[in-house]
Design a protein around this motif. Sequence first.
Motif, PDB file in Angstrom:
ATOM      1  N   ILE A 150       1.030  -1.335  -0.030  1.00 12.01           N
ATOM      2  CA  ILE A 150       0.115  -0.068   0.119  1.00 12.01           C
ATOM      3  C   ILE A 150       1.007   1.343   0.144  1.00 12.01           C
ATOM      4  O   ILE A 150       2.049   1.064   0.221  1.00 12.01           O
ATOM      5  CB  ILE A 150      -0.946   0.170   1.046  1.00 12.01           C
ATOM      6  CG1 ILE A 150      -0.193   0.085   2.699  1.00 12.01           C
ATOM      7  CG2 ILE A 150      -1.749  -0.985   1.166  1.00 12.01           C
ATOM      8  CD1 ILE A 150      -0.968   0.162   3.803  1.00 12.01           C
ATOM      9  N   PRO A 151       0.148   2.454  -0.369  1.00 10.60           N
ATOM     10  CA  PRO A 151       1.360   3.639  -0.224  1.00 10.60           C
ATOM     11  C   PRO A 151       1.694   3.950   1.000  1.00 10.60           C
ATOM     12  O   PRO A 151       0.840   3.725   1.866  1.00 10.60           O
ATOM     13  CB  PRO A 151       0.234   4.814  -0.834  1.00 10.60           C
ATOM     14  CG  PRO A 151      -0.643   3.913  -1.795  1.00 10.60           C
ATOM     15  CD  PRO A 151      -1.111   2.629  -0.822  1.00 10.60           C
ATOM     16  N   LEU A 152       2.842   4.582   1.243  1.00  7.25           N
ATOM     17  CA  LEU A 152       3.386   4.951   2.414  1.00  7.25           C
ATOM     18  C   LEU A 152       2.303   6.167   2.985  1.00  7.25           C
ATOM     19  O   LEU A 152       1.765   6.737   2.276  1.00  7.25           O
ATOM     20  CB  LEU A 152       4.653   5.590   2.259  1.00  7.25           C
ATOM     21  CG  LEU A 152       5.645   4.437   1.817  1.00  7.25           C
ATOM     22  CD1 LEU A 152       6.959   5.130   1.998  1.00  7.25           C
ATOM     23  CD2 LEU A 152       5.914   3.399   2.614  1.00  7.25           C
ATOM     24  N   PRO A 153       2.343   6.109   4.316  1.00 10.87           N
ATOM     25  CA  PRO A 153       1.561   7.331   4.666  1.00 10.87           C
ATOM     26  C   PRO A 153       1.798   8.768   4.109  1.00 10.87           C
ATOM     27  O   PRO A 153       2.783   8.922   3.669  1.00 10.87           O
ATOM     28  CB  PRO A 153       1.924   7.318   6.308  1.00 10.87           C
ATOM     29  CG  PRO A 153       2.356   6.066   6.872  1.00 10.87           C
ATOM     30  CD  PRO A 153       2.920   5.591   5.274  1.00 10.87           C
ATOM     31  N   SER A 154       0.894   9.529   3.921  1.00 12.76           N
ATOM     32  CA  SER A 154       0.868  10.671   3.361  1.00 12.76           C
ATOM     33  C   SER A 154       1.003  10.877   1.961  1.00 12.76           C
ATOM     34  O   SER A 154       1.683  11.480   1.101  1.00 12.76           O
ATOM     35  CB  SER A 154       1.948  11.792   3.895  1.00 12.76           C
ATOM     36  OG  SER A 154       1.558  12.096   5.052  1.00 12.76           O
ATOM     37  N   THR A 155       0.897   9.573   1.277  1.00 13.52           N
ATOM     38  CA  THR A 155       1.229   9.344  -0.274  1.00 13.52           C
ATOM     39  C   THR A 155      -0.323   8.828  -0.979  1.00 13.52           C
ATOM     40  O   THR A 155      -1.008   7.903  -0.227  1.00 13.52           O
ATOM     41  CB  THR A 155       2.065   8.076  -0.550  1.00 13.52           C
ATOM     42  OG1 THR A 155       3.259   8.560   0.329  1.00 13.52           O
ATOM     43  CG2 THR A 155       2.423   7.784  -2.042  1.00 13.52           C
TER      44      THR A 155
END
Length: 565
Positions: free
Chosen positions: A382-387
């Motif tokens: 999954i996308p990294l946080p804030s991404t």
Amino acid sequence: MIEHFWKDKYPAGVASQINPDEYPNIQAVLKQSCQRFADKPAFSNLGKTLTYGELYELSGAFAAYLQQHTDLQPGDRIAVQLPNVLQYPVAVFGAMRAGLIVVNTNPLYTARELEHQFNDSGAKALVCLANMAHLAEKVVPKTQVKHIIVTEVADLLPPLKRLLINSVIKYVKKMVPAYHLPKAVKFNDALAKGQGKAVNEVSPDSGDVAVLQYTGGTTGVAKGAMLTHRNLVANMLQCRALMGSNLGEGCEVLITPLPLYHIYAFTFHCMAMMLIGSHNILISNPRDLPAMVKELSKWKFTGFVGLNTLFVALCNNETFRKMDFSGLKLTLSGGMALQVAVAERWKSVTGCSICEGYGMTETSPVAAVNPAEHNQIGTIGIPLPSTLCKVIDDNGKELALGEIGELCIKGPQVMKGYWQREEATTEILDADGWLKTGDIAVIQTDGYMRIVDRKKDMILVSGFNVYPNELEDVLATLPGVLQCAAIGVPDEKSGELIKIFIVARPGVTLTKDQVMEHMRANVTAYKVPRLIEFRDALPTTNVGKILRRELRDEELKKLGLKKIA
């Protein structure tokens, strides 16, 4: 809508957002970590360990030398051309503390590649290994480089061991070609001149460029991605949030075979792991597998960062398979597609699952990863946080979940742009901050993503899209296959024919009939290769990524056609 979709896709305890402004710059992270973990080991290589406190002291001496014995000014570029040796973090952090912009430079570059990078970046200084100094002698006169600092592999080791190892490398193994650089300064002399001197600690703005990281140039001339302090600090915090949730502070031992001059290893080992006080075991030459395995056997390591080809090589090594993996709790993969068969074999050998991630130089570099406790093999996580991520069609229209399109990324880790290449920047980065990756992907309803293939690597067979990654995944499940690659070859009838290249495991004999039978049983007819070639080795990058482009260029040359632009 995009933001709302991603918000609830993170595991319990992992925030969907990080604060990219938690630290004003990399220097602040370095200072805090080196104070907090002063007595903890930071980097080990060739039997010598630097603590965080020693790293800060030595990088300060190097910074003082640069400030007081050269005319370099904040914002000037310094090329650092070193493999994984203790001098690398000392030089890079010292340069940053002096306010310089680091230009990470591959030690395996040719004279032509060095000349381009030095001139394109406008580098005024160079730190290089003595093994490559003969190339600097040829190249430097054609560039703006005025200051050269040369180091030998064992320079930071105790005197007797330093003399022994450096002498063996130079006189026995003859790995240091003769060079003549009369104005060059020895690394240890530079440290001695700066030792104990006051450092004028430069504190750049978060938006200032920290690193010029050159892309591999596989799609044309190598370009320098401008990675700011904020980009790298953000990616560090993002990696810690999603990758490091099961890692403790000041107690982890991480194997570091990927080169620190590669942005993935730099961001992860020199920053994210520095933040939690981890101990990084530097592997100077991962291609020397027996020496690497010997080094691994000395440590009860808890983390391992690698890529597909390295996992294959290690799992085929009898000594490695017999090692104690009871401490291993995190294995990360990046840099190239992880084949499912390889992931399964690594798990059976080590007992630890591989968490595959995804990124680009332009994203500092990590954009997505599988959380350790929620791993889906075959996806990039999954996308990294804030991404944020989305997929688009050829017209730029956003596609629905489950549809295949070009992956686009938005987040605080996305680069400022390409150095002095405004046109190239606008081609890949739009006004809203969305970066077009050139990778074909699909986003699942659970938020996990799968990379289908590189846009430019896609093979078009009679109007059907064929993705090399899929073929290579299938080939990897055939017993006896060590390495493989699939490319498209021009064909008048179908547009392209599929050609595969195979390296068999030592002692194994594979036939074309066996390969064809395996492929026919596992893929639809138009995906079955028409051409098969067995080889002893495949062309790879310095980190082991198979170069499909070189294979394509060879085939085009045979046909009397021009190389792909």
